[in-house]
Design a protein around this motif. Structure first.
Motif, mmCIF file in Angstrom:
data_model
loop_
_atom_site.group_PDB
_atom_site.id
_atom_site.type_symbol
_atom_site.label_atom_id
_atom_site.label_comp_id
_atom_site.label_asym_id
_atom_site.label_seq_id
_atom_site.Cartn_x
_atom_site.Cartn_y
_atom_site.Cartn_z
ATOM 1 N N VAL A 110 -29.400 102.983 58.137
ATOM 2 C CA VAL A 110 -28.220 104.022 58.408
ATOM 3 C C VAL A 110 -29.076 105.291 58.347
ATOM 4 O O VAL A 110 -28.463 106.248 59.327
ATOM 5 C CB VAL A 110 -27.277 103.929 57.024
ATOM 6 C CG1 VAL A 110 -26.310 105.104 57.119
ATOM 7 C CG2 VAL A 110 -26.767 102.887 56.975
ATOM 8 N N ASP A 111 -29.902 105.745 57.755
ATOM 9 C CA ASP A 111 -30.530 106.998 57.638
ATOM 10 C C ASP A 111 -31.799 107.242 58.862
ATOM 11 O O ASP A 111 -31.783 108.010 59.348
ATOM 12 C CB ASP A 111 -31.355 107.431 56.369
ATOM 13 C CG ASP A 111 -30.251 107.672 55.414
ATOM 14 O OD1 ASP A 111 -29.091 107.818 55.537
ATOM 15 O OD2 ASP A 111 -30.483 107.509 54.163
ATOM 16 N N GLU A 112 -32.658 106.069 58.809
ATOM 17 C CA GLU A 112 -33.781 106.094 59.697
ATOM 18 C C GLU A 112 -33.216 105.744 61.192
ATOM 19 O O GLU A 112 -33.723 106.409 62.155
ATOM 20 C CB GLU A 112 -34.816 105.413 59.373
ATOM 21 C CG GLU A 112 -35.491 105.922 58.061
ATOM 22 C CD GLU A 112 -36.782 105.307 57.677
ATOM 23 O OE1 GLU A 112 -37.179 104.471 58.546
ATOM 24 O OE2 GLU A 112 -37.026 104.903 56.486
ATOM 25 N N TYR A 113 -32.610 104.659 61.399
ATOM 26 C CA TYR A 113 -32.051 104.089 62.450
ATOM 27 C C TYR A 113 -30.623 104.498 62.961
ATOM 28 O O TYR A 113 -30.281 104.137 64.019
ATOM 29 C CB TYR A 113 -32.387 102.587 62.542
ATOM 30 C CG TYR A 113 -33.750 102.221 62.736
ATOM 31 C CD1 TYR A 113 -34.752 102.116 63.440
ATOM 32 C CD2 TYR A 113 -34.202 101.940 61.326
ATOM 33 C CE1 TYR A 113 -35.972 101.733 63.460
ATOM 34 C CE2 TYR A 113 -35.621 101.419 60.876
ATOM 35 C CZ TYR A 113 -36.466 101.543 62.317
ATOM 36 O OH TYR A 113 -37.867 100.969 62.014
ATOM 37 N N LYS A 114 -29.992 105.240 62.310
ATOM 38 C CA LYS A 114 -28.731 105.899 62.358
ATOM 39 C C LYS A 114 -27.664 104.674 62.954
ATOM 40 O O LYS A 114 -26.882 104.766 63.767
ATOM 41 C CB LYS A 114 -28.837 106.902 63.610
ATOM 42 C CG LYS A 114 -29.744 107.818 63.500
ATOM 43 C CD LYS A 114 -29.557 108.747 61.990
ATOM 44 C CE LYS A 114 -30.582 109.605 61.977
ATOM 45 N NZ LYS A 114 -30.360 110.365 60.547
#
Length: 309
Positions: free
Chosen positions: A34-38
């Motif tokens: 979720v945070d790094e690869y959106k």
């Protein structure tokens, strides 16, 4: 509790009876996606769930989605939700696969929905005309048409009562003002009873697969008051456009580009007025009967109007 932690708790609960799962590991995998690869949360959750399914040697139908909630058929508007239904068996159909024990149509006062019962679940048989409480069934979606699947975690209780089945047919009359992404020539997952639309050659559940071509239109129809989302399946799309699936595949092959099919269809139908009838599933009307009412209006003007609603 954060949204990521809540999803991690849900996934941990699904697998804790099958394998040794560290909830911190689950949360870390979700956070990375979720945070790094959106990646959207629903897709991240599917990806992490698939990882643990593979690790445990399980199928998706072997695990529970957590606490299921009572729902009406008209409430079903998202795939992969775990719910409880009280419904009547309207029809039973012949299964097309040995992996399916029963398939048919359920109904309650709010409408009807397809169901599939897996053979390996070893659940008791449902009878036409019978009314059942079905606890812990999982929702699915194909071309905007939602269904439910009965699996090894489902509990079936026959009820000594009858219920009236509602009519979920809708009528929409207006201008087709837009075609949404995912229209035209698409590819679906070929795995038994999956049929999810592939994204960059990948199925959210089965990973990279050799997809099967299909044809559909996801349209927005403006009746002058509201904008309605309408789905035309392969048969309805072929009838509306006069373009067959084989012709669409040839067109894409000649152009070395599948998007040309959606472009050609858009040019033919956007701005045209239609009368459309069909069942409503979630936010979609599924086009069963379509009648063209008149020549095209100014599509740009209609599109601006629809997007301003």
């Amino acid at each position: 509790m954060s949204d990521v932690r809540q999803h991690a708790d849900d996934i941990h609960a699904q697998f804790s009876d099958h394998i040794d799962v560290d909830i911190e590991d689950v949360e870390e995998r979700l956070t990375t996606l979720v945070d790094e690869y959106k990646v959207p949360m629903d897709e991240a959750r599917r990806s992490v769930t698939n990882h643990y399914l593979e690790e445990a040697g399980l199928e998706r139908e072997d695990i529970s989605g957590g606490d299921s909630e009572a729902a009406k058929i008209e409430d079903v508007d998202e795939p992969e939700e775990w719910i409880d239904l009280t419904a009547k068996v309207i029809e039973l159909w012949d299964p097309r696969s040995d992996s399916v024990a029963q398939v048919g149509l359920l109904g309650d006062p709010t409408g009807t929905i397809k169901f599939t019962k897996w053979a390996k679940s070893e659940l008791p048989a449902l009878e036409e005309g019978g009314v059942y409480e079905l606890r812990n069934v999982v929702t699915d979606e194909y071309q905007g048409r939602y269904s439910v699947k009965l699996n090894s975690t489902t509990v079936i209780e026959e009820l000594d009562e009858d219920i009236e089945v509602g009519n979920d047919t809708s009528e929409v009359e207006g201008a087709l003002v837009d075609m949404q992404r995912g229209s035209g020539l698409i590819k679906r997952c070929p795995e038994d009873d999956c049929t999810r639309v592939l994204q960059n050659g990948r199925c959210n559940e089965h990973g990279e697969v050799e997809g099967e071509f299909d044809l559909r239109i996801k349209a927005v129809v403006d009746d002058g008051i509201d904008a309605h989302e309408v789905i035309f399946d392969k048969d309805a799309t072929e009838e509306l456009t006069g373009l067959s699936l084989e012709e669409a595949k040839e067109m894409a092959m000649d152009a070395l580009d599948t998007t040309i099919v959606a472009d050609e269809i858009r040019e033919d139908i956007v701005g045209t007025y239609y009368h459309i009838e069909g069942p409503t599933f979630g936010r979609y009307v599924l086009a069963d009967d379509v009648e063209e009412l008149g020549g095209p209006a100014d599509p740009e003007e209609l599109l601006i109007k629809a997007r301003s609603m």
